[in-house]
Design an enzyme around this catalytic site. Structure first.
Site, PDB file in Angstrom:
ATOM      1  N   LYS A 191     121.397   2.357   7.311  1.00  0.00           N
ATOM      2  CA  LYS A 191     121.547   3.686   7.927  1.00  0.00           C
ATOM      3  C   LYS A 191     122.993   3.907   8.376  1.00  0.00           C
ATOM      4  O   LYS A 191     123.501   5.025   8.340  1.00  0.00           O
ATOM      5  CB  LYS A 191     120.584   3.830   9.109  1.00  0.00           C
ATOM      6  CG  LYS A 191     119.103   3.824   8.716  1.00  0.00           C
ATOM      7  CD  LYS A 191     118.737   4.975   7.808  1.00  0.00           C
ATOM      8  CE  LYS A 191     117.226   5.131   7.650  1.00  0.00           C
ATOM      9  NZ  LYS A 191     116.887   6.177   6.673  1.00  0.00           N
TER      10      LYS A 191
ATOM     11  N   TYR B  33     115.247  -5.107  12.640  1.00  0.00           N
ATOM     12  CA  TYR B  33     115.656  -3.847  11.999  1.00  0.00           C
ATOM     13  C   TYR B  33     117.021  -3.980  11.319  1.00  0.00           C
ATOM     14  O   TYR B  33     117.590  -3.008  10.853  1.00  0.00           O
ATOM     15  CB  TYR B  33     115.683  -2.755  13.075  1.00  0.00           C
ATOM     16  CG  TYR B  33     115.628  -1.328  12.561  1.00  0.00           C
ATOM     17  CD1 TYR B  33     114.431  -0.776  12.095  1.00  0.00           C
ATOM     18  CD2 TYR B  33     116.761  -0.530  12.558  1.00  0.00           C
ATOM     19  CE1 TYR B  33     114.383   0.535  11.639  1.00  0.00           C
ATOM     20  CE2 TYR B  33     116.722   0.782  12.104  1.00  0.00           C
ATOM     21  CZ  TYR B  33     115.527   1.310  11.651  1.00  0.00           C
ATOM     22  OH  TYR B  33     115.486   2.611  11.207  1.00  0.00           O
TER      23      TYR B  33
HETATM   24  N1  LIG Z   1     109.372   7.075  11.734  1.00  0.00           N
HETATM   25  C1  LIG Z   1     110.401   6.825  12.511  1.00  0.00           C
HETATM   26  O1  LIG Z   1     110.274   6.356  13.643  1.00  0.00           O
HETATM   27  C2  LIG Z   1     111.787   7.184  12.046  1.00  0.00           C
HETATM   28  C3  LIG Z   1     112.808   7.207  12.997  1.00  0.00           C
HETATM   29  C4  LIG Z   1     114.097   7.537  12.596  1.00  0.00           C
HETATM   30  C5  LIG Z   1     114.369   7.832  11.268  1.00  0.00           C
HETATM   31  N2  LIG Z   1     113.354   7.761  10.356  1.00  0.00           N
HETATM   32  C6  LIG Z   1     113.715   8.062   8.967  1.00  0.00           C
HETATM   33  O2  LIG Z   1     113.014   9.214   8.553  1.00  0.00           O
HETATM   34  C7  LIG Z   1     112.777   9.148   7.143  1.00  0.00           C
HETATM   35  C8  LIG Z   1     111.302   9.309   6.865  1.00  0.00           C
HETATM   36  O3  LIG Z   1     110.609   8.306   7.562  1.00  0.00           O
HETATM   37  P1  LIG Z   1     109.039   8.374   7.791  1.00  0.00           P
HETATM   38  O4  LIG Z   1     108.796   7.773   9.112  1.00  0.00           O
HETATM   39  O5  LIG Z   1     108.521   9.725   7.500  1.00  0.00           O
HETATM   40  O6  LIG Z   1     108.571   7.322   6.676  1.00  0.00           O
HETATM   41  P2  LIG Z   1     107.133   7.099   6.002  1.00  0.00           P
HETATM   42  O7  LIG Z   1     106.087   7.798   6.774  1.00  0.00           O
HETATM   43  O8  LIG Z   1     107.043   5.643   5.783  1.00  0.00           O
HETATM   44  O9  LIG Z   1     107.349   7.792   4.603  1.00  0.00           O
HETATM   45  C9  LIG Z   1     108.299   7.272   3.737  1.00  0.00           C
HETATM   46  C10 LIG Z   1     108.447   8.249   2.620  1.00  0.00           C
HETATM   47  O10 LIG Z   1     109.484   7.781   1.766  1.00  0.00           O
HETATM   48  C11 LIG Z   1     108.962   7.669   0.450  1.00  0.00           C
HETATM   49  N3  LIG Z   1     109.590   6.540  -0.218  1.00  0.00           N
HETATM   50  C12 LIG Z   1     109.663   5.245   0.172  1.00  0.00           C
HETATM   51  N4  LIG Z   1     110.333   4.522  -0.715  1.00  0.00           N
HETATM   52  C13 LIG Z   1     110.695   5.385  -1.711  1.00  0.00           C
HETATM   53  C14 LIG Z   1     111.407   5.232  -2.919  1.00  0.00           C
HETATM   54  N5  LIG Z   1     111.887   4.044  -3.307  1.00  0.00           N
HETATM   55  N6  LIG Z   1     111.588   6.330  -3.701  1.00  0.00           N
HETATM   56  C15 LIG Z   1     111.108   7.530  -3.336  1.00  0.00           C
HETATM   57  N7  LIG Z   1     110.411   7.727  -2.195  1.00  0.00           N
HETATM   58  C16 LIG Z   1     110.222   6.667  -1.404  1.00  0.00           C
HETATM   59  C17 LIG Z   1     107.479   7.464   0.596  1.00  0.00           C
HETATM   60  O11 LIG Z   1     106.855   7.877  -0.605  1.00  0.00           O
HETATM   61  P3  LIG Z   1     105.405   7.286  -1.051  1.00  0.00           P
HETATM   62  O12 LIG Z   1     104.460   7.742   0.031  1.00  0.00           O
HETATM   63  O13 LIG Z   1     105.120   7.890  -2.363  1.00  0.00           O
HETATM   64  O14 LIG Z   1     105.565   5.803  -1.099  1.00  0.00           O
HETATM   65  C18 LIG Z   1     107.192   8.361   1.798  1.00  0.00           C
HETATM   66  O15 LIG Z   1     107.029   9.693   1.403  1.00  0.00           O
HETATM   67  C19 LIG Z   1     113.339   7.811   6.695  1.00  0.00           C
HETATM   68  O16 LIG Z   1     114.656   7.968   6.229  1.00  0.00           O
HETATM   69  C20 LIG Z   1     113.332   6.989   7.976  1.00  0.00           C
HETATM   70  O17 LIG Z   1     114.255   5.929   7.947  1.00  0.00           O
HETATM   71  C21 LIG Z   1     112.076   7.451  10.718  1.00  0.00           C
END
Ligand SMILES: NC(=O)c1ccc[n+]([C@@H]2O[C@H](COP(=O)([O-])OP(=O)(O)OC[C@H]3O[C@@H](n4cnc5c(N)ncnc54)[C@H](OP(=O)(O)O)[C@@H]3O)[C@@H](O)[C@H]2O)c1
Length: 255
Positions: A158, A151
C-alpha cells in the site's frame, strides 16, 4: 460537469468496498465495468444492483496480479467501448504473516495484485482516456504508514501504491488525468475478518473518535468526490477516511 454517461472500471467490485464504490458511481449515472477474480456470482449480483440504478453494467473476470489478464481485460474494454473515463484500482489481496515467515511467493503475490496492478492498469487505462481526460483512484489502508500485526507485506504494497499515485499524478497531469488514493482504517468487510480477529473490529469501534467504524459507503463517497470535477485540483494525494483514528492515536495511547 456531469458524470452522467461516463464509463468506470472498478477492479474487485463484486463485493466489499469495490461494490459500494460501483453502486455510488452508478447512482451518479456512470456506467460500470465490474471486475472480479474468483466470485462470479457476487460480481453478477453487483452488476444487477448497478443496472437497477438505471445505468449499464458489464462483468469482466481478470486476475489483476497477472499482466496477461490485465491486457485481456483492457483489450475487451477497448474493443467494446473504445474509451474509459474512470479507473478505480480497488482489488487487493495479501498474505498475513509475521516478518519471519514471509517468503518470495507471498511477497510477489501481494505486491503484484496490490501495487503492480495500478501501474499496469493505469498504463492501459490512460490510452483509453486519451483526448478526453480521466480519473484514477486507488484504495489504500492506514497500514501503509502505521504498523499493524501480520500486515507487513500488505502495508508495504500500500505504501508503494501511494508513492505510485504521486508519480502518476504528475506524469498524467498534462493529459488531464487526475490520480489520487483513498486510505481507510478498518472497514467492516470480509477482508477484515480474514486479516484480523473480531478483536480489531471491536477495538476499532471503541477507538474511532467519530464513534463508529468506517463502512464501505464512507470510502465510496470520497472516491466519488475525487471522480468529480470539484476535485480537479486534488492531485497525487492520499485522502484518509478513518473517523479521526490516525490523528487521535497518540492521545488514545496516553489514556
Ligand atoms: N476492509 C478493510 O478493513 C480495508 C481497510 C482499508 C483499505 N481496504 C482496501 O479496500 C479495498 C477493498 O477491500 P475489501 O475489504 O472490500 O476487500 P474484500 O471484501 O476482500 O474484497 C476484495 C475484492 O478484491 C477482488 N480481488 C482480490 N484479488 C483479486 C485479483 N487478483 N484480481 C481481481 N480482483 C481481485 C475480490 O474479487 P473476488 O471476490 O472475485 O475474489 C473482491 O471483489 C482493498 O484495496 C483493501 O486493501 C480495506
Amino acid at each position: 460537469m456531469s458524470l452522467q454517461g461516463k464509463l468506470a472500471l472498478v477492479t474487485g467490485s463484486g463485493r466489499g468496498i469495490g461494490k459500494a464504490i460501483a453502486l455510488k458511481l452508478a447512482s451518479q449515472g456512470i456506467n460500470i465495468i465490474v471486475n472480479y477474480f474468483r466470485h462470479r456470482e457476487s460480481a453478477e449480483q453487483t452488476a444487477k444492483d448497478v443496472e437497477s440504478l438505471g445505468v449499464k453494467a458489464d462483468v469482466i473476470k481478470a486476475n489483476v496480479g497477472d499482466p496477461d489478464k490485465i491486457d485481456e481485460m483492457f483489450d475487451m474494454i477497448g474493443n467494446k467501448f473504445g474509451c474509459l473515463d474512470i479507473l478505480i484500482n480497488n482489488a487487493a489481496s495479501g498474505v498475513g504473516r509475521p516478518v519471519a515467515d514471509i517468503d518470495v511467493k507471498a511477497w510477489e503475490w501481494t505486491m503484484d495484485i496490490n501495487a503492480r496492478a495500478l501501474l499496469l492498469c493505469a498504463q492501459r487505462a490512460t490510452k483509453l482516456m486519451e483526448g478526453r481526460g480521466g480519473k484514477i483512484v486507488s484504495i489504500s489502508s492506514l497500514g501503509s504508514r502505521f504498523v499493524l500485526p501480520n500486515y507487513t507485506i500488505v502495508g508495504v504494497s500500500k505504501a508503494a501504491l501511494e508513492a505510485l499515485t504521486r508519480y502518476l499524478a504528475i506524469e498524467l497531469a498534462p493529459q488531464n488525468i487526475c490520480v489520487n488514493t483513498v486510505a481507510a482504517s478498518a472497514v467492516e468487510t470480509e477482508a477484515l475478518k480474514f486479516y484480523f480477529k473480531e478483536g480489531l473490529a471491536k477495538d476499532s469501534r471503541q477507538l474511532t473518535p467519530a464513534g463508529r467504524m468506517v463502512v464501505p459507503e464512507d470510502v465510496a463517497n470520497v472516491v466519488a468526490f475525487l471522480c468529480s470535477e470539484e476535485a480537479f485540483m486534488i492531485r497525487g494525494q492520499t485522502i484518509i477516511v478513518d473517523g479521526g483514528t490516525s490523528v487521535g492515536l497518540f492521545a488514545l495511547a496516553g489514556k
